[in-house]
Design a protein around this motif. Sequence first.
Motif, short mmCIF file in Angstrom:
data_model
loop_
_atom_site.label_atom_id
_atom_site.label_comp_id
_atom_site.label_asym_id
_atom_site.label_seq_id
_atom_site.Cartn_x
_atom_site.Cartn_y
_atom_site.Cartn_z
N UNK A 53 3.04 12.07 -10.26
CA UNK A 53 1.73 11.51 -10.65
C UNK A 53 0.52 12.21 -9.76
N UNK A 54 1.28 13.08 -8.75
CA UNK A 54 0.15 13.89 -7.96
C UNK A 54 -0.18 15.23 -8.65
N UNK A 55 -1.24 15.92 -8.23
CA UNK A 55 -1.65 16.73 -9.11
C UNK A 55 -1.02 18.14 -8.63
N UNK A 56 -0.45 18.22 -7.44
CA UNK A 56 0.06 19.36 -7.09
C UNK A 56 1.40 19.18 -6.55
N UNK A 57 2.19 20.07 -6.00
CA UNK A 57 3.65 19.66 -5.55
C UNK A 57 3.89 19.75 -4.12
N UNK A 58 2.68 19.81 -3.40
CA UNK A 58 2.68 19.67 -1.81
C UNK A 58 2.41 18.32 -1.52
N UNK A 59 3.30 17.56 -0.68
CA UNK A 59 3.55 16.38 -0.35
C UNK A 59 3.59 16.10 1.15
N UNK A 60 3.46 14.73 1.33
CA UNK A 60 3.83 14.53 3.00
C UNK A 60 4.86 13.34 2.81
N UNK A 61 5.89 13.23 3.78
CA UNK A 61 6.87 12.15 3.66
C UNK A 61 7.37 12.20 5.10
N UNK A 62 8.48 11.05 5.30
CA UNK A 62 9.29 10.69 6.42
C UNK A 62 10.58 11.18 6.17
N UNK A 63 11.31 11.88 7.12
CA UNK A 63 12.95 12.12 6.94
C UNK A 63 13.40 10.82 7.39
N UNK A 64 14.33 10.31 6.25
CA UNK A 64 15.05 9.14 6.52
C UNK A 64 16.51 9.40 6.73
N UNK A 65 16.99 10.59 6.58
CA UNK A 65 18.26 10.99 6.97
C UNK A 65 18.51 12.41 6.57
N UNK A 66 19.39 13.12 7.48
CA UNK A 66 19.52 14.66 7.59
C UNK A 66 21.34 14.61 7.63
N UNK A 67 21.92 15.51 6.65
CA UNK A 67 23.27 15.55 6.68
C UNK A 67 23.49 16.90 6.03
N UNK A 68 24.47 17.83 6.45
CA UNK A 68 24.77 18.81 5.88
C UNK A 68 23.86 19.85 5.30
N UNK A 69 22.71 19.99 6.42
CA UNK A 69 21.70 20.75 6.07
C UNK A 69 20.78 20.44 4.81
N UNK A 70 20.88 19.08 4.45
CA UNK A 70 19.89 18.47 3.57
C UNK A 70 19.22 17.42 4.15
N UNK A 71 17.87 17.18 3.80
CA UNK A 71 17.15 15.91 4.79
C UNK A 71 16.46 15.37 3.31
N UNK A 72 16.53 14.25 3.54
CA UNK A 72 16.38 12.98 2.48
C UNK A 72 15.00 12.64 3.06
#
Length: 314
Positions: free
Chosen positions: A16-35
């Motif tokens: 729903x946002x006008x662009x694809x740049x966002x802010x958030x918080x990392x809740x988990x990191x595993x095997x090179x991926x960050x959720x």
Amino acid sequence: MPKPERFWKATKYPLSWKNNRMTGKIIKGIAGFYYVHDKKSRIYECRAKGIFRNRKVKPLVGDDVEFTVLDDGTGEGNIDTILPRKNQLIRPASANVDQALVVFAITHPEPNRNLLDRFLVMMGTEKIPVIICFNKVDLCGRELSDVYQAIYEPAGYQTVFVSTYEGTGMENLRQLLRGKTTVLAGPSGVGKSSLTNLLLPEAAMETGDISEKIQRGRHTTRHSQLFCVEENTYLMDTPGFSFLTLDMEPQKLKEYFAEFTPYEEDCKFLGCVHVGEKICGVKEALKSGKVSKSRYGNYLQIYEELKEKERRKY
């Protein structure tokens, strides 16, 4: 029944946002991926840009980040920027923590007080307040709770007593967590995951959602993971630990045993470390029962370890 907004699930729906740049918080990191949770209702699976690796900076659970959405349908993205950290812990590896909730069983098994005191010192070096939570109070009488309260509250630590089996003390605990990011820590088998599931029943389901995607087991906490209990209230579940090593100048250790402070004015020497000195206010307080024998014994053990580590440097 519709799921509450805080239930994080990476479902496909239009951005729903006008662009694809966002802010958030990392809740988990595993095997090179960050959720990354967008702090509203959605999780994005992100990679960290190579610039972090080049700078030897690793994203941590709890980090506030700026990220770019690469594919809205699959919820994939790239982490672009790690926003300034309020603090950082090495173990458990995490960032932006307001307080720690260290959980031990009050009995079955008996708490390892040396391990607990090491954790308290470690949190003290990071200036992170600690709440000590003793679980399984349904297996003991009030007298045992009074014993531990008398040991740790004079040292400046709030102690709470709960039973995840009976639900005792949970409402009081919720009040202490409200509006803060709390790291949940302690040895394995003391009921940390049960505590998380009582505070947030959806947590087991959320863990399952991510575990299904990354093909990992659902019931063992292998990595730190952040859950949203309610608005502005986060709880970080972490893997259990059985030993902690500390690294500091031996002379500084006494600063993290706050119950020593009132008696230091009776020490003969300025800078007394309360070990071998003959005229020592802290040792006199120990004799009269004003300082816990177990706390002082653990202080001595940790102090000698730090002294030995210092000797090996030269």
